[in-house]
Design a protein around this motif. Structure first.
Motif, mmCIF file in Angstrom:
data_model
loop_
_atom_site.group_PDB
_atom_site.id
_atom_site.type_symbol
_atom_site.label_atom_id
_atom_site.label_comp_id
_atom_site.label_asym_id
_atom_site.label_seq_id
_atom_site.Cartn_x
_atom_site.Cartn_y
_atom_site.Cartn_z
ATOM 1 N N UNK A 151 0.829 -1.205 0.000
ATOM 2 C CA UNK A 151 0.000 0.000 0.000
ATOM 3 C C UNK A 151 0.865 1.257 0.000
ATOM 4 N N UNK A 152 1.888 1.281 0.833
ATOM 5 C CA UNK A 152 2.770 2.443 0.906
ATOM 6 C C UNK A 152 3.516 2.640 -0.407
ATOM 7 N N UNK A 153 3.910 1.542 -1.025
ATOM 8 C CA UNK A 153 4.613 1.645 -2.304
ATOM 9 C C UNK A 153 3.692 2.202 -3.384
ATOM 10 N N UNK A 154 2.463 1.721 -3.429
ATOM 11 C CA UNK A 154 1.511 2.197 -4.437
ATOM 12 C C UNK A 154 1.155 3.656 -4.212
ATOM 13 N N UNK A 155 1.017 4.053 -2.943
ATOM 14 C CA UNK A 155 0.640 5.426 -2.625
ATOM 15 C C UNK A 155 1.800 6.397 -2.790
ATOM 16 N N UNK A 156 3.034 5.862 -2.826
ATOM 17 C CA UNK A 156 4.227 6.688 -3.049
ATOM 18 C C UNK A 156 4.268 7.851 -2.060
ATOM 19 N N UNK A 157 4.251 7.523 -0.770
ATOM 20 C CA UNK A 157 4.185 8.537 0.282
ATOM 21 C C UNK A 157 5.358 9.503 0.161
#
Length: 316
Positions: free
Chosen positions: A166-172
């Motif tokens: 999720x964090x990778x997809x959201x590119x925080x």
């Protein structure tokens, strides 16, 4: 209910166990505008009337989706009264987020709030990547189906196991990753959620308080746990910062309000995916077993789990 609400906005289990549509509260942090300008846009979209908050900022009452608050997110700046302090307020607006905070409304009406987001964007609102220090975010507060272990544990576990993907997809944004507000869950907590057979809500709360005693995670569970057992949480946490309510506090997403291809619905889809994983018992078990294998391997690294969980759960 529109086709859009039924398909892309509605949660997989859209009602509580009592049969009511699950409510959603949204908090949006951004810069570039003053409270009065934001209030005008909200009223133009939703109706309502503006009244001062008790400290600083505004409340737009009686809008189409309930009351909406707009204020600078700083308890210290809210105390500013002198002309010198006002100058500091004006300077702080470049760094301190303005918050737009809704009352709970039916989650299937989220697309209405995106109309306001578009108007704020047109008016010059600035998002997370508008500067190196602008760690602005969006918080979603979806109501739980019920305050039971059966309903809450799978959602927490699904988030913990899918968080890397999720964090990778959201590119925080780097500015938010550097700030202590959206830390990833500690591996010890993920281990416990994958391995332990929790027999009661008390066991789950104790585990969380022992292994992740902080509000500064992409999914903050303290509000729910305080709603269930306030004394238990108060024994470990400062309750001055915790508001007991029956909602998940999903605070991971960046606010990219100034980007043309960004919307609240885009980020909401990621939460919907977490709940879909939670409601797929077989998939959740596969993820738990895969996590245990990943942790037992002597050669795997964190990025390997991101790829493996994405392969099992799909894209976010």
């Amino acid at each position: 209910m529109t086709d859009k609400a039924q398909g892309t906005i509605a949660l997989p289990n859209p009602k509580t166990t009592d049969g009511d549509t699950r409510q959603l509260g949204v908090e949006i942090e951004f810069g570039g505008l003053k409270e009065e300008a934001v209030a005008e846009i909200v009223i133009d979209c939703f109706g309502g009337k503006t009244v001062p908050r008790d400290d600083k900022g505004l409340i737009i009452e009686d809008t189409e989706i309930g009351d909406i608050e707009v204020y600078l997110d700083s308890q210290y700046l809210h105390q500013a009264e002198s002309s010198f302090d006002q100058k500091l307020l004006d300077i702080a607006r470049k760094f301190v987020p303005l918050e737009l905070v809704t009352s709970p409304f039916p989650h299937t009406a989220l697309d209405k709030l995106d109309v306001v987001v578009d108007r704020l964007k047109q008016a010059g609102a600035v998002g997370t990547d508008g500067g190196l220090l602008l760690g602005y975010g969006v918080h979603f507060n979806p109501e739980v189906e019920a305050l039971t272990l059966e309903k809450i544990l799978p959602v927490l576990t699904a988030y913990a196991l899918c968080e890397d993907a999720l964090r990778d997809a959201a590119d925080i944004d780097l500015s938010r990753r550097a700030l202590p507000f959206v830390d990833p869950y500690p591996r010890a907590l993920v281990d416990a959620l994958a391995e332990r057979d929790f027999g009661s809500m008390e066991e789950l709360i104790d585990c969380y308080l022992e292994l992740a005693p902080s509000r500064n995670y992409g999914l903050d569970m303290m509000c729910i746990f305080a709603m269930i057992d306030k004394d238990r949480v108060a024994a470990k946490m400062d309750m001055a910062t915790i508001s007991a309510r029956p909602t998940y506090h999903f605070r991971l997403p960046d606010c990219r309000i100034d980007q043309d291809d960004w919307s609240l619905e885009l980020e909401w889809q990621r939460w919907i995916k977490i709940e879909k994983v939670a409601h797929d018992a077989d998939l959740l078990e596969d993820l738990k077993e895969a996590w245990k294998e990943h942790r037992a391997s002597l050669t795997s690294i964190r990025s390997d789990w991101r790829k493996e969980s994405s392969k099992l759960a799909g894209d976010f």
